[in-house]
Design a protein around this motif. Structure first.
Motif, PDB file in Angstrom:
ATOM      1  N   HIS A 217     -27.212  84.332 -23.374  1.00 42.19           N
ATOM      2  CA  HIS A 217     -27.786  84.215 -24.705  1.00 42.19           C
ATOM      3  C   HIS A 217     -27.466  85.490 -25.465  1.00 42.19           C
ATOM      4  CE1 HIS A 217     -30.055  80.716 -23.492  1.00 42.19           C
ATOM      5  NE2 HIS A 217     -30.609  81.381 -22.499  1.00 42.19           N
ATOM      6  N   HIS A 218     -26.924  85.367 -26.674  1.00 41.56           N
ATOM      7  CA  HIS A 218     -26.660  86.538 -27.510  1.00 41.56           C
ATOM      8  C   HIS A 218     -27.766  86.673 -28.540  1.00 41.56           C
ATOM      9  CE1 HIS A 218     -22.678  85.638 -25.883  1.00 41.56           C
ATOM     10  NE2 HIS A 218     -22.345  86.878 -26.154  1.00 41.56           N
ATOM     11  N   VAL A 219     -28.493  87.778 -28.506  1.00 39.76           N
ATOM     12  CA  VAL A 219     -29.515  88.042 -29.520  1.00 39.76           C
ATOM     13  C   VAL A 219     -29.301  89.474 -30.024  1.00 39.76           C
ATOM     14  CG1 VAL A 219     -31.963  88.214 -30.028  1.00 39.76           C
ATOM     15  CG2 VAL A 219     -31.152  86.431 -28.498  1.00 39.76           C
ATOM     16  N   PRO A 220     -28.712  89.602 -31.221  1.00 39.81           N
ATOM     17  CA  PRO A 220     -28.223  90.902 -31.661  1.00 39.81           C
ATOM     18  C   PRO A 220     -29.235  91.740 -32.445  1.00 39.81           C
ATOM     19  CG  PRO A 220     -27.457  89.234 -33.155  1.00 39.81           C
ATOM     20  CD  PRO A 220     -28.312  88.527 -32.133  1.00 39.81           C
ATOM     21  N   THR A 221     -30.505  91.736 -32.047  1.00 40.80           N
ATOM     22  CA  THR A 221     -31.423  92.746 -32.561  1.00 40.80           C
ATOM     23  C   THR A 221     -32.171  93.299 -31.371  1.00 40.80           C
ATOM     24  OG1 THR A 221     -33.358  91.304 -32.902  1.00 40.80           O
ATOM     25  CG2 THR A 221     -31.780  91.480 -34.726  1.00 40.80           C
ATOM     26  N   GLU A 223     -35.332  94.267 -31.001  1.00 44.36           N
ATOM     27  CA  GLU A 223     -36.640  93.671 -30.746  1.00 44.36           C
ATOM     28  C   GLU A 223     -36.505  92.208 -30.352  1.00 44.36           C
ATOM     29  OE1 GLU A 223     -35.704  95.268 -33.448  1.00 44.36           O
ATOM     30  OE2 GLU A 223     -36.944  97.060 -33.604  1.00 44.36           O
ATOM     31  N   GLY A 224     -35.540  91.485 -30.953  1.00 39.84           N
ATOM     32  CA  GLY A 224     -35.313  90.095 -30.594  1.00 39.84           C
ATOM     33  C   GLY A 224     -34.863  89.966 -29.151  1.00 39.84           C
ATOM     34  N   ALA A 228     -36.900  88.012 -26.355  1.00 38.51           N
ATOM     35  CA  ALA A 228     -36.272  86.908 -25.629  1.00 38.51           C
ATOM     36  C   ALA A 228     -36.393  87.121 -24.119  1.00 38.51           C
ATOM     37  CB  ALA A 228     -34.805  86.781 -26.044  1.00 38.51           C
TER      38      ALA A 228
ATOM     39  N   LEU B 110     -37.094  82.786 -32.675  1.00 37.16           N
ATOM     40  CA  LEU B 110     -36.986  82.714 -31.210  1.00 37.16           C
ATOM     41  C   LEU B 110     -37.861  81.603 -30.631  1.00 37.16           C
ATOM     42  CD1 LEU B 110     -36.827  86.432 -30.014  1.00 37.16           C
ATOM     43  CD2 LEU B 110     -35.024  84.728 -29.903  1.00 37.16           C
ATOM     44  N   PHE B 121     -27.599  80.304 -26.264  1.00 38.24           N
ATOM     45  CA  PHE B 121     -27.591  80.618 -27.680  1.00 38.24           C
ATOM     46  C   PHE B 121     -26.784  81.865 -27.961  1.00 38.24           C
ATOM     47  CE2 PHE B 121     -31.562  78.373 -26.863  1.00 38.24           C
ATOM     48  CZ  PHE B 121     -31.337  77.281 -27.668  1.00 38.24           C
ATOM     49  N   GLU B 122     -25.973  81.796 -29.004  1.00 35.73           N
ATOM     50  CA  GLU B 122     -25.280  82.988 -29.470  1.00 35.73           C
ATOM     51  C   GLU B 122     -25.732  83.212 -30.903  1.00 35.73           C
ATOM     52  OE1 GLU B 122     -21.149  83.268 -28.605  1.00 35.73           O
ATOM     53  OE2 GLU B 122     -20.801  84.639 -30.273  1.00 35.73           O
ATOM     54  N   LEU B 123     -26.655  84.160 -31.080  1.00 34.11           N
ATOM     55  CA  LEU B 123     -27.191  84.414 -32.413  1.00 34.11           C
ATOM     56  C   LEU B 123     -26.371  85.487 -33.116  1.00 34.11           C
ATOM     57  CD1 LEU B 123     -31.046  84.388 -31.797  1.00 34.11           C
ATOM     58  CD2 LEU B 123     -29.452  82.492 -32.104  1.00 34.11           C
ATOM     59  N   GLU B 223     -37.793  95.128 -38.087  1.00 31.92           N
ATOM     60  CA  GLU B 223     -38.896  95.868 -37.477  1.00 31.92           C
ATOM     61  C   GLU B 223     -38.890  97.320 -37.938  1.00 31.92           C
ATOM     62  OE1 GLU B 223     -36.640  94.096 -35.924  1.00 31.92           O
ATOM     63  OE2 GLU B 223     -37.680  92.422 -34.951  1.00 31.92           O
TER      64      GLU B 223
END
Lengths: 294, 294
Positions: A217-221, A223-224, A228, B110, B121-123, B223
């Protein structure tokens, strides 16, 4: 060469790059678009190089970027001098632009800014590759970066090490990682910051495995990413400053007690005798000394 | 035209764009670099257009981007079909790429992902201008965006309104904003997300003032922006989901009781009969219906 540059033309070049078009630069400088165009052309003839790509927005060429950086440094020196002479009015705050990696911004960096009241900060959140480009273009005056190699015209000082801990939600760990990690991690869903993030892969290799798994899973923040991991989407490497509170609350578990990854952070800044920049560098060093490992 | 395209060449084009160089694409496809180069050239001759800018990394031209999007949609259809036939092994997870604005990612998005287990997921965190470009290039299949205008090949559905409240730290408000806001806001330090963020200016204009002041801090994470407001660096417009807890704790105060700004969010996605994408769209709609205003 620098002293012979026609400064008005150099400032015009900067305005065009900042405003994005000749027309917008003309409006900002209160001159006609044709005056802007003539100044840029004159500067290109004088330097014998094409300085701008006539795209929308306009972009500096490699030669143009050198002059744009010079123009920004010049503007900064002028502003500092006026500030020291008490000439900068309320309409002209002292502005400092800095590139910061996401995890520093999410953990310790804002504390440093609070130590330097009276400045205006323009932060850019960038990974370290792009950081160097921003310094080179002169778009930022300083950067928190993982690279110890100075960008031309910049000085570097070490800030300390940011420690990343391998963590997961308790249910996730019980379900996917109840056994030898080098075998299980490549099968488990994993959180990744973005496509350039090879941190989780590096950790699996450090344990003797091949790489993190294909379930990514890519979450580019920052805090996100943390949220996650805590929500059980995947395991991930999380800065200890973010992980510790959730580890204490039992919302995360450590996957390995004696394994982690450290990233050495550095402060790069223009070699420029600017009191504002010096004060910020000092505040960043002090804050990092408290927040990071040595 | 689509049905006559040589699919192997189209896939090769996609690999080059994704891997960034001909050599890396060759390694990924297990063929020689010259085979990659020949396929791309053949596709360019066939379409009569230059498809790639030979930069580092390689970028698709406008014509190239059309084929890259087609290749990604093709790959998605193949994967879904294999998945439905039970042919996708553990090494081939179903991947969904989505562009999300920072404030949605920091607040409600999320939660939507957690409703759709079994997908990867790729965000991509992007402002809404760039979001449209990512959809157009086919780099993401769907996006949370403020634009109701569909990107070509995409469908749009409304998600609801995200409300932004004008807030500041109590000491900050007492010091800078104790009086008529339209007069005081333009003088007070203000938080701004990035150079494209005209939200605070818009709020001041909504109150009858001209614009937010020149004392601007740019902090380009959701944030970090909130933290900076709470630390007293400036006032700012903050999503109510983030502001409410701090308002309750007395760490923020509302600057105006009856004034706010709403942003209408939309879900844009490829017009594609993909079960994975449909499941995600449903989860996003449901979550947004609970988290956003109507």
């Amino acid at each position: 060469m620098m002293t012979e540059l026609p400064l008005e033309q150099v400032r015009t070049l900067l305005a065009v790059v900042d405003e994005g078009t000749f027309d917008a630069a003309a409006a900002a400088l209160h001159v006609t678009p044709s005056a802007v165009s003539q100044r840029v052309k004159a500067l290109e003839q004088r330097t014998g190089r094409v300085l701008l790509q006539r795209t929308k927005p306009v972009r500096p060429t490699e030669s143009g970027a050198v002059l744009v950086r010079f123009a920004r440094q010049l503007a900064r020196l002028e502003r500092d001098a006026r500030g020291e002479l008490g000439l900068s009015g309320p309409g002209e705050p002292t502005r400092v632009s800095v590139a910061v990696n996401a995890d520093s911004l999410a953990t310790w960096f804002l504390q440093a800014l609070l130590r330097v009241p009276g400045l205006c900060f323009e932060l850019h959140r960038e990974d370290e590759d792009h950081t160097a480009a921003l310094l080179r273009e002169g778009l930022v005056m300083a950067a928190v970066t993982s690279s110890p190699d100075p960008v031309p015209g910049c000085s570097v000082r070490p800030l300390g090490r940011m420690r990343y801990l391998p963590v997961a939600a308790p249910e996730f760990a019980a379900r996917h990682l109840d056994g030898p990690l080098p075998d299980l991690l490549p099968e488990a869903p994993v959180m990744v910051f973005d496509r350039k993030d090879d941190f989780q892969d590096g950790f699996v290799r450090q344990l003797g495995g091949t790489a993190a798994g294909p379930l990514r899973h890519h979450v580019p923040t920052s805090e996100g990413f943390l949220d996650a991991v805590a929500a059980g989407l995947g395991w991930g490497m999380v800065p200890e400053a973010q992980a510790r509170p959730l580890l204490r609350e039992g919302r995360l578990v450590l996957l390995a007690r004696r394994e982690w990854m450290d990233v050495r952070l550095h402060w790069q800044q223009w070699k420029l005798d600017s009191p504002a920049l010096a004060a910020l560098a000092e505040a960043v060093s002090t804050t990092a000394a408290q927040a990071l490992r040595h």
